[in-house]
Structures are given as C-alpha cells and as structure tokens.
Design a protein around this motif. Structure first.
Motif, PDB file in Angstrom:
ATOM      1  N   GLU A 102     -39.548  -4.270  65.106  1.00 60.96           N
ATOM      2  CA  GLU A 102     -38.663  -3.102  65.154  1.00 60.96           C
ATOM      3  C   GLU A 102     -37.916  -3.026  66.482  1.00 60.96           C
ATOM      4  O   GLU A 102     -38.410  -3.457  67.510  1.00 60.96           O
ATOM      5  CB  GLU A 102     -39.475  -1.823  64.974  1.00 60.96           C
ATOM      6  CG  GLU A 102     -40.283  -1.748  63.675  1.00 60.96           C
ATOM      7  CD  GLU A 102     -39.403  -1.760  62.432  1.00 60.96           C
ATOM      8  OE1 GLU A 102     -38.309  -1.160  62.483  1.00 60.96           O
ATOM      9  OE2 GLU A 102     -39.796  -2.386  61.427  1.00 60.96           O
ATOM     10  N   CYS A 103     -36.716  -2.471  66.423  1.00 64.55           N
ATOM     11  CA  CYS A 103     -35.956  -2.094  67.609  1.00 64.55           C
ATOM     12  C   CYS A 103     -35.711  -3.200  68.621  1.00 64.55           C
ATOM     13  O   CYS A 103     -36.040  -3.052  69.810  1.00 64.55           O
ATOM     14  CB  CYS A 103     -36.639  -0.938  68.337  1.00 64.55           C
ATOM     15  SG  CYS A 103     -37.096   0.416  67.300  1.00 64.55           S
ATOM     16  N   CYS A 108     -28.079  -6.953  73.488  1.00 64.88           N
ATOM     17  CA  CYS A 108     -28.050  -8.412  73.420  1.00 64.88           C
ATOM     18  C   CYS A 108     -27.458  -8.835  72.080  1.00 64.88           C
ATOM     19  O   CYS A 108     -27.823  -8.283  71.047  1.00 64.88           O
ATOM     20  CB  CYS A 108     -29.485  -8.944  73.570  1.00 64.88           C
ATOM     21  SG  CYS A 108     -29.661 -10.695  73.166  1.00 64.88           S
ATOM     22  N   PRO A 109     -26.541  -9.792  72.090  1.00 63.15           N
ATOM     23  CA  PRO A 109     -25.916 -10.209  70.824  1.00 63.15           C
ATOM     24  C   PRO A 109     -26.942 -10.675  69.796  1.00 63.15           C
ATOM     25  O   PRO A 109     -26.796 -10.412  68.607  1.00 63.15           O
ATOM     26  CB  PRO A 109     -25.018 -11.383  71.246  1.00 63.15           C
ATOM     27  CG  PRO A 109     -24.820 -11.252  72.703  1.00 63.15           C
ATOM     28  CD  PRO A 109     -26.019 -10.529  73.253  1.00 63.15           C
ATOM     29  N   VAL A 110     -27.969 -11.345  70.279  1.00 61.35           N
ATOM     30  CA  VAL A 110     -28.997 -11.807  69.340  1.00 61.35           C
ATOM     31  C   VAL A 110     -29.830 -10.621  68.858  1.00 61.35           C
ATOM     32  O   VAL A 110     -30.063 -10.455  67.664  1.00 61.35           O
ATOM     33  CB  VAL A 110     -29.893 -12.888  69.989  1.00 61.35           C
ATOM     34  CG1 VAL A 110     -31.041 -13.267  69.064  1.00 61.35           C
ATOM     35  CG2 VAL A 110     -29.067 -14.113  70.340  1.00 61.35           C
ATOM     36  N   GLY A 111     -30.270  -9.796  69.791  1.00 58.10           N
ATOM     37  CA  GLY A 111     -31.040  -8.611  69.431  1.00 58.10           C
ATOM     38  C   GLY A 111     -30.289  -7.733  68.438  1.00 58.10           C
ATOM     39  O   GLY A 111     -30.877  -7.177  67.512  1.00 58.10           O
TER      40      GLY A 111
ATOM     41  N   SER B  40     -36.944  -8.781  76.921  1.00 58.52           N
ATOM     42  CA  SER B  40     -36.056  -7.619  76.924  1.00 58.52           C
ATOM     43  C   SER B  40     -35.116  -7.665  75.724  1.00 58.52           C
ATOM     44  O   SER B  40     -34.698  -6.632  75.215  1.00 58.52           O
ATOM     45  CB  SER B  40     -35.279  -7.534  78.243  1.00 58.52           C
ATOM     46  OG  SER B  40     -34.107  -8.304  78.166  1.00 58.52           O
ATOM     47  N   SER B  41     -34.805  -8.858  75.220  1.00 60.77           N
ATOM     48  CA  SER B  41     -33.980  -8.927  74.017  1.00 60.77           C
ATOM     49  C   SER B  41     -34.793  -8.551  72.784  1.00 60.77           C
ATOM     50  O   SER B  41     -34.327  -7.825  71.904  1.00 60.77           O
ATOM     51  CB  SER B  41     -33.379 -10.322  73.846  1.00 60.77           C
ATOM     52  OG  SER B  41     -32.751 -10.436  72.585  1.00 60.77           O
ATOM     53  N   VAL B  42     -36.036  -9.027  72.748  1.00 60.57           N
ATOM     54  CA  VAL B  42     -36.890  -8.722  71.597  1.00 60.57           C
ATOM     55  C   VAL B  42     -37.344  -7.264  71.659  1.00 60.57           C
ATOM     56  O   VAL B  42     -37.591  -6.636  70.636  1.00 60.57           O
ATOM     57  CB  VAL B  42     -38.116  -9.664  71.575  1.00 60.57           C
ATOM     58  CG1 VAL B  42     -39.106  -9.250  70.498  1.00 60.57           C
ATOM     59  CG2 VAL B  42     -37.685 -11.102  71.370  1.00 60.57           C
ATOM     60  N   ASN B  43     -37.428  -6.760  72.879  1.00 60.95           N
ATOM     61  CA  ASN B  43     -37.970  -5.426  73.138  1.00 60.95           C
ATOM     62  C   ASN B  43     -39.481  -5.403  72.943  1.00 60.95           C
ATOM     63  O   ASN B  43     -40.028  -4.660  72.144  1.00 60.95           O
ATOM     64  CB  ASN B  43     -37.294  -4.364  72.267  1.00 60.95           C
ATOM     65  CG  ASN B  43     -37.698  -2.956  72.660  1.00 60.95           C
ATOM     66  OD1 ASN B  43     -38.043  -2.695  73.802  1.00 60.95           O
ATOM     67  ND2 ASN B  43     -37.679  -2.048  71.710  1.00 60.95           N
TER      68      ASN B  43
END
Lengths: 147, 147
Positions: A102-103, A108-111, B40-43
């Motif tokens: 989740e979230c 980030c473009p990938v995120g 940080s991209s994956v969170n």
DNA sequence: ATCACCTGTAACTATAATAGTTACAAGTTG
DNA sequence: CAACTTGTAACTATTATAGTTACAGGTGAT
C-alpha cells in the motif's frame, strides 16, 4: 492438533477439506453424513467440518438442515467444479491472490504507477489458476478414488 | 505502519515489492540505488528492502556489495521474468500453493486416497498461474510506467 | 412431551507468517 | 580515521488459520 507445515502454504486447507467432504458425501450418499462422521474421515474436529459445511451450504453446494442429521450434495457431482468449491470456502479474495504494498511514494515515477502496472499481470495469473480449477469437476476427483 | 488489509491476501507483498525495486533499479540505472532511496519509493523501512534485495541477489538478479552503496540489475531487464522474481523471494513453495490437510483417516476409502486424488489438480492449477508469470518480463512492467 | 441427538455459532486458544523496527557488526571509500 | 553503506539478528504487532469448548436451538423417535 497444531498446524505442522514445514513451509508456508498460501491457500487455506479449508479448500482441500471441502473437496474431501463433498467427495465423501457423494461416495456415501446412502448413509447419514453427520459432522462427526465427516470429521473422523478428515481427521479433524466436527466444528471445523460444520463451519465448512455451512459455507458450502450458503453457496448452494450442500443441503443441510439445522438439527437434522446428515448433509448431502445439493447438485449433481458432475455439476460442481473445483472453482465452485474454492469460491464457496473463500480462500482467496477476488483479485486478491497477490498482496500489493500500500501507498508507494507518489513523488517517484515508479512509485506513482507501479500498482497499475502490476495489477493486470497479477489478475491474469490468478485467472489462469482459477480457470484450471474451473476445468475440474467433483466427478473427476471421484474417479481417482478407488472403491 | 501496521498491515492494513481488508481481506486475506495470500501471496506475500515481498513479490510486489521486489518487482517495484527491480523496476526502479532499471529506471534509475544511472543513479545510486541505496536501500534508503529504494525504501522511500516503496514507502517502507530500508531493512525490509535490504532483506528483499538480499534474496534477489542470492537468486542472481541483482548485484550488490556489502558496504558499497547501490544495487543494480545483474541481468538485462528483458532477461528477467516475473517467475524468476517470484521464485527469488520465496513466496510460494514448490507445489505448496494449496495447503492439504495432513493425516486423513486411512480406514476410510476417501480419507485413504483423497490426497493423491487432489494433488495433481493442485499442481496443475499452480503451474497455470506460474506459467502466466513466466510469460511476463520485467521490461513488460517497465513499458507500463510512464517516464 | 420428553429426551437423545443433531446443527449452528460464539468465544477462546495456540501457532505461524508477515512487515516493520531497533541495533549493531562489518565492509568500503574518500 | 570518519562517514557512509550493507547484512543480519532480534524483537514487536498484526493477522489468519485450525482447533477446541460451550451452548442455544432445531428435530424426531419413543
């Protein structure tokens, strides 16, 4: 008995137990299939059986009446697919076989777009598995059980 | 953050996170992909990322060196399938997608042979899903991510 | 009607996997 | 050496599962 699995299994044994129960209902259709009897074949607690039979009954696969001993198939064994059983016992949510994180970070473009990139693939993989279950009928299982 | 899943999902989000990480390694191949950056991209927490990167590295999908900042793909993105990733992060055991109930009653004809009757079906359903994953390459995912 | 039996279900337990976190050892580079 | 990294152990909280006990309420034979 506690669970004794060497490795993580993902889809609950409710599914396997439900197949066992339905097979037994067909094989023993002349007899009285109480939850005690079914439980002794599966080798589990009668309450576990009653819970699963209750789900199968809600899905219209089994006839059972409160207070009266014995369950029976509500349809021909040839009209029940493994997908019907799998859905009945709610082992996998619609499009929910694969967990997503989740979230992810929208900065980030990938995120931002990973979820929509992955989802269709997860859905099609899940569908492929379920289509395979849909091809198998309860009678196919019964044919593999010697009398 | 605690898990927030409305329904049971079955296959660990490690798989989805691993796809996210590998996609990011390819998109940002010019940069330095530390576990902090990836996290940080994956969170999520950097340790979660390092754990997954470690599995991907053992599977030969990622190059990473203890102490030196940054992970990178060990292969062309076109040479990595989702099945490779899925195997790398060990979300499903070989023939173990579906749990079976241990020790059914051998005195009962159904109990005696239900496992061998069910197993081939479970295996073929799992194979169907995995074959679908094998058809998808990391590049296919990347094509769905706008620059 | 009673009684023995059944089903249905709530409530609780133990087990196990996951994801997250803290902490720190050990490698690397300027 | 100093500042950074990776690798990993150890711990937590959350969740699902399977099993269990307990009991309410239905059913039907006597």
């Amino acid at each position: 008995m506690p669970q004794k699995e060497a490795f993580p299994t993902n889809i609950s044994s409710r599914f396997a137990v439900a197949i066992h129960i339905l097979s037994l209902l067909e094989m023993n259709k002349g007899g009285t299939n109480t939850s005690d009897f079914l439980a002794s074949s599966v080798n589990t607690n009668p309450v576990v059986v009653r819970r699963i039979v209750s789900m199968l009954s809600r899905a219209g696969l089994v006839q059972v009446k409160s207070g009266v001993a014995g369950a029976r198939l509500a349809k021909e064994a040839s009209a029940i697919t493994l997908l019907d059983i799998y859905r009945a016992v709610q082992v996998v949510e619609e499009n929910g076989l694969f967990a997503v994180h989740e979230c992810p970070n929208p900065e980030c473009p990938v995120g931002r777009s990973i979820q929509s990139a992955i989802l269709p693939v997860f859905v099609s993989a899940q569908r492929a598995m379920e289509s395979e279950l849909d091809r198998i009928r309860l009678t196919d299982i019964l044919h593999s059980i010697p009398v």
